[in-house]
Design a protein around this motif. Structure first.
Motif, PDB file in Angstrom:
ATOM      1  N   VAL A  65       0.821  -1.212   0.000  1.00  0.00           N
ATOM      2  CA  VAL A  65       0.000   0.000   0.000  1.00  0.00           C
ATOM      3  C   VAL A  65       0.857   1.263   0.000  1.00  0.00           C
ATOM      4  N   ARG A  66       2.145   1.105   0.289  1.00  0.00           N
ATOM      5  CA  ARG A  66       3.062   2.249   0.259  1.00  0.00           C
ATOM      6  C   ARG A  66       3.883   2.272  -1.022  1.00  0.00           C
ATOM      7  N   GLY A  67       3.498   1.412  -1.983  1.00  0.00           N
ATOM      8  CA  GLY A  67       4.136   1.415  -3.290  1.00  0.00           C
ATOM      9  C   GLY A  67       5.389   0.579  -3.392  1.00  0.00           C
ATOM     10  N   VAL A  68       5.702  -0.211  -2.361  1.00  0.00           N
ATOM     11  CA  VAL A  68       6.882  -1.080  -2.393  1.00  0.00           C
ATOM     12  C   VAL A  68       6.412  -2.501  -2.704  1.00  0.00           C
ATOM     13  N   ALA A 105       5.659   5.856  12.499  1.00  0.00           N
ATOM     14  CA  ALA A 105       4.510   6.755  12.662  1.00  0.00           C
ATOM     15  C   ALA A 105       3.324   6.361  11.796  1.00  0.00           C
ATOM     16  N   ASP A 106       3.569   5.883  10.583  1.00  0.00           N
ATOM     17  CA  ASP A 106       2.441   5.575   9.692  1.00  0.00           C
ATOM     18  C   ASP A 106       2.057   4.097   9.725  1.00  0.00           C
ATOM     19  N   LEU A 107       2.462   3.380  10.780  1.00  0.00           N
ATOM     20  CA  LEU A 107       2.121   1.965  10.909  1.00  0.00           C
ATOM     21  C   LEU A 107       1.278   1.756  12.168  1.00  0.00           C
ATOM     22  N   ASP A 108       0.043   1.378  11.965  1.00  0.00           N
ATOM     23  CA  ASP A 108      -0.851   1.087  13.083  1.00  0.00           C
ATOM     24  C   ASP A 108      -1.655  -0.151  12.702  1.00  0.00           C
ATOM     25  N   VAL A 109      -1.130  -1.321  13.059  1.00  0.00           N
ATOM     26  CA  VAL A 109      -1.714  -2.584  12.621  1.00  0.00           C
ATOM     27  C   VAL A 109      -2.092  -3.432  13.827  1.00  0.00           C
ATOM     28  N   SER A 110      -3.284  -3.950  13.822  1.00  0.00           N
ATOM     29  CA  SER A 110      -3.698  -4.902  14.843  1.00  0.00           C
ATOM     30  C   SER A 110      -4.589  -5.944  14.194  1.00  0.00           C
ATOM     31  N   VAL A 111      -4.656  -7.118  14.794  1.00  0.00           N
ATOM     32  CA  VAL A 111      -5.513  -8.181  14.269  1.00  0.00           C
ATOM     33  C   VAL A 111      -6.452  -8.646  15.376  1.00  0.00           C
ATOM     34  N   PRO A 112      -7.709  -8.906  15.035  1.00  0.00           N
ATOM     35  CA  PRO A 112      -8.676  -9.336  16.054  1.00  0.00           C
ATOM     36  C   PRO A 112      -8.474 -10.788  16.457  1.00  0.00           C
ATOM     37  N   VAL A 113      -8.627 -11.041  17.745  1.00  0.00           N
ATOM     38  CA  VAL A 113      -8.565 -12.394  18.288  1.00  0.00           C
ATOM     39  C   VAL A 113      -9.987 -12.805  18.657  1.00  0.00           C
ATOM     40  N   ALA A 114     -10.412 -13.947  18.154  1.00  0.00           N
ATOM     41  CA  ALA A 114     -11.782 -14.405  18.378  1.00  0.00           C
ATOM     42  C   ALA A 114     -11.804 -15.647  19.251  1.00  0.00           C
ATOM     43  N   CYS A 115     -12.814 -15.714  20.111  1.00  0.00           N
ATOM     44  CA  CYS A 115     -13.081 -16.888  20.926  1.00  0.00           C
ATOM     45  C   CYS A 115     -14.191 -17.672  20.232  1.00  0.00           C
ATOM     46  N   VAL A 116     -13.997 -18.971  20.073  1.00  0.00           N
ATOM     47  CA  VAL A 116     -14.901 -19.797  19.281  1.00  0.00           C
ATOM     48  C   VAL A 116     -15.437 -20.964  20.108  1.00  0.00           C
ATOM     49  N   VAL A 117     -16.733 -21.162  20.062  1.00  0.00           N
ATOM     50  CA  VAL A 117     -17.355 -22.357  20.645  1.00  0.00           C
ATOM     51  C   VAL A 117     -18.350 -22.914  19.636  1.00  0.00           C
ATOM     52  N   ARG A 118     -18.672 -24.164  19.805  1.00  0.00           N
ATOM     53  CA  ARG A 118     -19.633 -24.792  18.901  1.00  0.00           C
ATOM     54  C   ARG A 118     -21.053 -24.388  19.285  1.00  0.00           C
ATOM     55  N   ARG A 119     -21.835 -24.041  18.300  1.00  0.00           N
ATOM     56  CA  ARG A 119     -23.214 -23.637  18.544  1.00  0.00           C
ATOM     57  C   ARG A 119     -23.991 -24.802  19.178  1.00  0.00           C
ATOM     58  N   SER A 120     -24.733 -24.502  20.216  1.00  0.00           N
ATOM     59  CA  SER A 120     -25.567 -25.480  20.933  1.00  0.00           C
ATOM     60  C   SER A 120     -24.764 -26.533  21.688  1.00  0.00           C
ATOM     61  N   ALA A 121     -23.455 -26.308  21.881  1.00  0.00           N
ATOM     62  CA  ALA A 121     -22.634 -27.286  22.591  1.00  0.00           C
ATOM     63  C   ALA A 121     -22.926 -27.236  24.092  1.00  0.00           C
ATOM     64  N   PHE A 122     -22.699 -28.361  24.762  1.00  0.00           N
ATOM     65  CA  PHE A 122     -22.780 -28.383  26.217  1.00  0.00           C
ATOM     66  C   PHE A 122     -21.569 -27.649  26.772  1.00  0.00           C
ATOM     67  N   LEU A 123     -21.809 -26.663  27.639  1.00  0.00           N
ATOM     68  CA  LEU A 123     -20.732 -25.893  28.247  1.00  0.00           C
ATOM     69  C   LEU A 123     -20.702 -26.199  29.741  1.00  0.00           C
ATOM     70  N   SER A 124     -19.670 -26.870  30.151  1.00  0.00           N
ATOM     71  CA  SER A 124     -19.528 -27.218  31.560  1.00  0.00           C
ATOM     72  C   SER A 124     -19.261 -25.970  32.390  1.00  0.00           C
ATOM     73  N   ARG A 125     -19.316 -26.120  33.694  1.00  0.00           N
ATOM     74  CA  ARG A 125     -19.032 -24.997  34.591  1.00  0.00           C
ATOM     75  C   ARG A 125     -17.622 -24.460  34.335  1.00  0.00           C
ATOM     76  N   ALA A 126     -16.674 -25.355  34.135  1.00  0.00           N
ATOM     77  CA  ALA A 126     -15.297 -24.945  33.877  1.00  0.00           C
ATOM     78  C   ALA A 126     -15.180 -24.216  32.540  1.00  0.00           C
ATOM     79  N   THR A 127     -15.885 -24.712  31.528  1.00  0.00           N
ATOM     80  CA  THR A 127     -15.849 -24.071  30.218  1.00  0.00           C
ATOM     81  C   THR A 127     -16.431 -22.670  30.292  1.00  0.00           C
ATOM     82  N   ARG A 128     -17.538 -22.519  30.997  1.00  0.00           N
ATOM     83  CA  ARG A 128     -18.140 -21.186  31.146  1.00  0.00           C
ATOM     84  C   ARG A 128     -17.209 -20.239  31.899  1.00  0.00           C
ATOM     85  N   ALA A 129     -16.518 -20.775  32.901  1.00  0.00           N
ATOM     86  CA  ALA A 129     -15.570 -19.951  33.661  1.00  0.00           C
ATOM     87  C   ALA A 129     -14.411 -19.501  32.774  1.00  0.00           C
TER      88      ALA A 129
END
Length: 298
Positions: free
Chosen positions: A214-217, A264-288
């Motif tokens: 994006v800087r032409g290099v 100065a012209d570099l401001d880069v970050s990447v999002p970190v996502a937490c993933v669980v299976r839809r409708s999965a059983f979540l134990s007390r430890a998993t919820r914690a």
């Protein structure tokens, strides 16, 4: 079609062949082959194709795979729910995370969780972002940490953190600790970066290349290094610069083994996502664990 047949099918797929599956399941090769043959006969289609000494999924096998994984995951949920009801203990939580996220920040999260749940057993496995999603979807992990959201309808994804990327260099580098106006100033440096591997690369892995583009290099001098640890050690030794996660090198910077070059012209970050299976059983430890992760202190 029964759960045992589907489990055999999944094992042959994941192990890449009948022999490896037989070893994993403590069965004879002929028993595994017979089980697959009966399943193929029932479905009226071959599930595998032979490639060299291994096997790969046929078109029918690819169609069956997500449904077999859902069955296996549901059975795992059922067993976990019953065990939780019987014991009441925190139990075991299987966590899959991208290797570069398994840093001191995650260790601190797990340490806090262990303090509140002394009988908790965390089983951590590392993988690429795509593999993290696959492990959660298949029920091999209850929680996943990956880069960027996964749009799969089988998964629930939540951004919990934004990982800042910074330029690391050796402490003896002439620009160590300096602040530059533009990244272009560093276009003549040797760079260390993760390999560009289609389908297996991390989503952020090409960040340094895109920033120069994006800087032409269009071209930079770079060496492919597929390990975060190896990149850090090589940067420390003065073999090049690297664009790395700020949290992943905080310890080395604090100890004086690595230094930063601010741009100065570099401001880069990447999002970190937490993933669980839809409708999965979540134990007390998993919820914690999810509660701790959603505090965003990675």
């Amino acid at each position: 079609m029964d759960s045992e047949a589907l489990a055999t099918f999944l094992t042959v797929h994941r192990r890449g062949g009948v022999s490896a599956a037989a070893s994993a399941l403590a069965r004879t090769q002929s028993a595994i082959s017979r089980r697959i043959a009966l399943l193929e006969e029932e479905l009226g289609a071959p599930l595998f194709e032979r490639i060299g000494r291994g096997l790969r999924l046929s078109q029918a096998g690819q169609a069956l795979l997500p449904h077999a994984e859902k069955v296996a995951a549901a059975l795992g949920d059922a067993a976990a729910a019953v065990e939780a009801a019987k014991s009441g203990a925190a139990g075991t939580v299987h966590l899959a995370a991208v290797g570069t996220l398994a840093s001191s920040g995650l260790a601190a999260v797990l340490a806090r969780l262990k303090t509140s749940l002394p009988d908790l057993d965390i089983r951590l496995q590392t993988a690429t972002s795509a593999e993290v999603s696959e492990k959660v979807r298949a029920g091999d992990a209850a929680v996943g940490l990956r880069y960027y959201e996964d749009p799969s309808p089988d998964l629930l994804c939540k951004i919990i953190h934004h990982e800042r990327l910074v330029i690391a260099c050796a402490p003896a580098h002439p620009l160590a600790g300096k602040r530059l106006k533009s990244l272009v100033r560093l276009s003549g440096e040797r760079w260390l970066a993760f390999p560009q591997q289609p389908r297996r690369a991390e989503p952020y892995a090409e960040a340094i290349f895109s920033q120069f583009l994006v800087r032409g290099v269009e071209r930079i001098d770079w060496t492919a290094i597929d390990s975060l640890t190896a990149q850090k050690r090589l940067v420390e030794a003065g073999f090049g610069l690297a664009l790395l996660q700020e949290s992943a090198i905080a310890e080395e910077v604090g100890q004086g083994n690595l230094a930063l070059i601010r741009v100065a012209d570099l401001d880069v970050s990447v999002p970190v996502a937490c993933v669980v299976r839809r409708s999965a059983f979540l134990s007390r430890a998993t919820r914690a664990l999810l509660t701790e992760l959603e505090r965003g202190e990675l």
